[in-house]
Design a protein around this motif. Structure first.
Motif, PDB file in Angstrom:
ATOM      1  N   MET A  61       0.661  -1.171  -0.037  1.00 24.09           N
ATOM      2  CA  MET A  61      -0.004  -0.086   0.131  1.00 24.09           C
ATOM      3  C   MET A  61       0.765   1.285   0.037  1.00 24.09           C
ATOM      4  O   MET A  61       0.594   2.370  -0.578  1.00 24.09           O
ATOM      5  N   VAL A  62       2.121   1.355   0.668  1.00 25.10           N
ATOM      6  CA  VAL A  62       2.697   2.474   0.727  1.00 25.10           C
ATOM      7  C   VAL A  62       3.499   2.902  -0.823  1.00 25.10           C
ATOM      8  O   VAL A  62       3.670   4.040  -0.792  1.00 25.10           O
ATOM      9  N   HIS A  63       3.226   1.949  -1.563  1.00 27.29           N
ATOM     10  CA  HIS A  63       3.743   2.395  -3.015  1.00 27.29           C
ATOM     11  C   HIS A  63       2.524   2.829  -3.707  1.00 27.29           C
ATOM     12  O   HIS A  63       2.846   3.445  -4.890  1.00 27.29           O
ATOM     13  N   LEU A  64       1.266   2.889  -3.357  1.00 31.33           N
ATOM     14  CA  LEU A  64       0.138   3.281  -4.043  1.00 31.33           C
ATOM     15  C   LEU A  64      -0.084   4.903  -4.125  1.00 31.33           C
ATOM     16  O   LEU A  64       0.418   5.453  -3.222  1.00 31.33           O
ATOM     17  N   ASP A  65      -0.477   5.241  -4.939  1.00 30.57           N
ATOM     18  CA  ASP A  65      -1.045   6.947  -5.074  1.00 30.57           C
ATOM     19  C   ASP A  65      -2.211   7.081  -4.100  1.00 30.57           C
ATOM     20  O   ASP A  65      -2.859   6.312  -3.943  1.00 30.57           O
ATOM     21  N   LEU A  66      -2.022   8.440  -3.510  1.00 32.44           N
ATOM     22  CA  LEU A  66      -3.421   8.663  -2.481  1.00 32.44           C
ATOM     23  C   LEU A  66      -4.730   8.464  -3.113  1.00 32.44           C
ATOM     24  O   LEU A  66      -5.614   7.829  -2.379  1.00 32.44           O
ATOM     25  N   GLU A  67      -4.758   8.544  -4.424  1.00 32.61           N
ATOM     26  CA  GLU A  67      -6.253   8.218  -5.140  1.00 32.61           C
ATOM     27  C   GLU A  67      -6.487   6.902  -4.955  1.00 32.61           C
ATOM     28  O   GLU A  67      -7.653   6.516  -4.708  1.00 32.61           O
ATOM     29  N   ASP A  68      -5.459   6.262  -5.273  1.00 33.70           N
ATOM     30  CA  ASP A  68      -5.782   4.694  -5.005  1.00 33.70           C
ATOM     31  C   ASP A  68      -5.993   4.038  -3.711  1.00 33.70           C
ATOM     32  O   ASP A  68      -6.826   3.161  -3.463  1.00 33.70           O
ATOM     33  N   ILE A  69      -5.212   4.907  -2.617  1.00 33.11           N
ATOM     34  CA  ILE A  69      -5.508   4.467  -1.244  1.00 33.11           C
ATOM     35  C   ILE A  69      -6.903   4.856  -0.820  1.00 33.11           C
ATOM     36  O   ILE A  69      -7.599   4.040  -0.509  1.00 33.11           O
ATOM     37  N   SER A  70      -7.581   5.969  -1.627  1.00 36.31           N
ATOM     38  CA  SER A  70      -8.875   6.244  -1.187  1.00 36.31           C
ATOM     39  C   SER A  70      -9.852   5.146  -1.669  1.00 36.31           C
ATOM     40  O   SER A  70     -10.740   4.780  -0.987  1.00 36.31           O
ATOM     41  N   VAL A  71      -9.549   4.659  -3.006  1.00 35.91           N
ATOM     42  CA  VAL A  71     -10.302   3.586  -3.552  1.00 35.91           C
ATOM     43  C   VAL A  71     -10.088   2.073  -2.608  1.00 35.91           C
ATOM     44  O   VAL A  71     -11.221   1.728  -2.393  1.00 35.91           O
ATOM     45  N   VAL A  72      -8.988   1.775  -2.288  1.00 34.09           N
ATOM     46  CA  VAL A  72      -8.589   0.788  -1.593  1.00 34.09           C
ATOM     47  C   VAL A  72      -9.471   0.701  -0.312  1.00 34.09           C
ATOM     48  O   VAL A  72     -10.066  -0.239   0.064  1.00 34.09           O
ATOM     49  N   SER A  73      -9.487   1.870   0.338  1.00 31.42           N
ATOM     50  CA  SER A  73     -10.342   1.972   1.568  1.00 31.42           C
ATOM     51  C   SER A  73     -11.675   1.713   1.791  1.00 31.42           C
ATOM     52  O   SER A  73     -12.389   1.589   2.505  1.00 31.42           O
ATOM     53  N   ARG A  74     -12.273   1.829   0.420  1.00 32.85           N
ATOM     54  CA  ARG A  74     -13.677   1.783   0.307  1.00 32.85           C
ATOM     55  C   ARG A  74     -14.046   0.173   0.036  1.00 32.85           C
ATOM     56  O   ARG A  74     -15.172  -0.316  -0.378  1.00 32.85           O
ATOM     57  N   THR A  75     -13.130  -0.537  -0.068  1.00 32.91           N
ATOM     58  CA  THR A  75     -13.349  -2.214  -0.805  1.00 32.91           C
ATOM     59  C   THR A  75     -13.840  -2.877   0.357  1.00 32.91           C
ATOM     60  O   THR A  75     -14.703  -3.676   0.049  1.00 32.91           O
ATOM     61  N   CYS A  76     -13.285  -3.005   1.734  1.00 31.36           N
ATOM     62  CA  CYS A  76     -14.056  -3.792   2.649  1.00 31.36           C
ATOM     63  C   CYS A  76     -13.336  -3.185   3.844  1.00 31.36           C
ATOM     64  O   CYS A  76     -12.577  -2.162   3.991  1.00 31.36           O
ATOM     65  N   ARG A  77     -14.036  -3.553   5.037  1.00 33.97           N
ATOM     66  CA  ARG A  77     -13.809  -3.220   6.232  1.00 33.97           C
ATOM     67  C   ARG A  77     -12.056  -3.212   6.747  1.00 33.97           C
ATOM     68  O   ARG A  77     -11.614  -2.477   7.445  1.00 33.97           O
ATOM     69  N   ARG A  78     -11.605  -4.137   6.378  1.00 32.11           N
ATOM     70  CA  ARG A  78     -10.165  -4.677   6.849  1.00 32.11           C
ATOM     71  C   ARG A  78      -9.375  -3.341   6.002  1.00 32.11           C
ATOM     72  O   ARG A  78      -8.391  -3.025   6.616  1.00 32.11           O
ATOM     73  N   PHE A  79      -9.588  -3.286   4.842  1.00 31.05           N
ATOM     74  CA  PHE A  79      -8.666  -2.230   4.048  1.00 31.05           C
ATOM     75  C   PHE A  79      -9.119  -0.779   4.717  1.00 31.05           C
ATOM     76  O   PHE A  79      -8.179  -0.105   4.339  1.00 31.05           O
ATOM     77  N   ARG A  80     -10.163  -0.508   4.971  1.00 30.95           N
ATOM     78  CA  ARG A  80     -10.593   0.699   5.544  1.00 30.95           C
ATOM     79  C   ARG A  80      -9.946   1.013   6.879  1.00 30.95           C
ATOM     80  O   ARG A  80      -9.311   2.049   7.126  1.00 30.95           O
ATOM     81  N   GLU A  81      -9.865  -0.131   7.855  1.00 35.71           N
ATOM     82  CA  GLU A  81      -9.022   0.156   9.051  1.00 35.71           C
ATOM     83  C   GLU A  81      -7.615   0.054   8.649  1.00 35.71           C
ATOM     84  O   GLU A  81      -6.810   0.942   9.205  1.00 35.71           O
TER      85      GLU A  81
END
Length: 198
Positions: A106-126
């Motif tokens: 995750m640390v290699h992703l762009d901020l926009e991608d982090i925003s998308v990843v955080s909405r995929t499931c509860r674990r990724f949001r946490e």
């Protein structure tokens, strides 16, 4: 890859949609589907109703339209589709990876991608909102992280540090230093409390 999977592949709990007040728990393990329910009612004839549970193999669940309809009604079509996929052997291995490995990705992703990843499931949001992730992100994007910045991050959080611009950060560090080291009194001036009253 199969070793990444725990015994429980998925579980969810919740109350049925109105007017149902019953409470449900749905779990999928490596070998079976478990559907549990608790009757909740003010009617006197329902007060002593014991909880119920149904256990089926994955194959039986895929054939059981009645149970699938119940899962869909209580938890929605997305959960039903996801549970059918799991029972057909379509596992989502990525959510079962250890946190350290996911942070490294995750640390290699762009901020926009982090925003998308955080909405995929509860674990990724946490994970996306965790202090550990934002600390790694700050350390990756900054040349050096001073002990003063680390101490400030303890107070305000690493995510705040990351999104605070440098000028604001310098002002916060300056205020923090002033709190820690208040200006010294002039030693030549007498302390008003020590001057005798006439």
């Amino acid at each position: 890859m199969a070793s990444l999977l725990g015994e429980t592949l998925f579980e969810i709990s919740g109350q049925g949609p109105a007017p149902i007040k019953d409470y449900f728990h749905f779990a999928i393990t490596k070998s079976q589907v478990i559907w549990s329910w608790w009757k909740i009612s003010l009617r006197s004839d329902c007060r002593n109703t014991p909880p119920g549970q149904l256990r089926e193999s994955h194959e039986d669940f895929l054939e059981d339209r009645r149970l699938q309809n119940q899962v869909g009604m209580v938890f929605g079509p997305h959960i039903l589709q996801y549970s059918q996929n799991l029972c057909q052997g379509h596992y989502d291995y990525i959510v079962h990876l250890p946190n350290a490995l996911l942070f490294n990705i995750m640390v290699h992703l762009d901020l926009e991608d982090i925003s998308v990843v955080s909405r995929t499931c509860r674990r990724f949001r946490e994970l996306c909102n965790s202090e550990e992730f934002w600390e790694q992100t700050v350390r990756k994007h900054c040349d050096t992280v001073t002990p003063t910045v680390e101490a400030l991050a303890e107070e305000v959080g690493w995510k705040t540090i990351f999104f605070t611009n440098k000028l604001q950060l310098q002002m916060q560090i300056s205020r923090r230093k002033q709190k820690e080291n208040p200006p010294c009194e002039d030693k030549n001036e007498p302390n008003p409390s020590s001057v005798p009253l006439e």
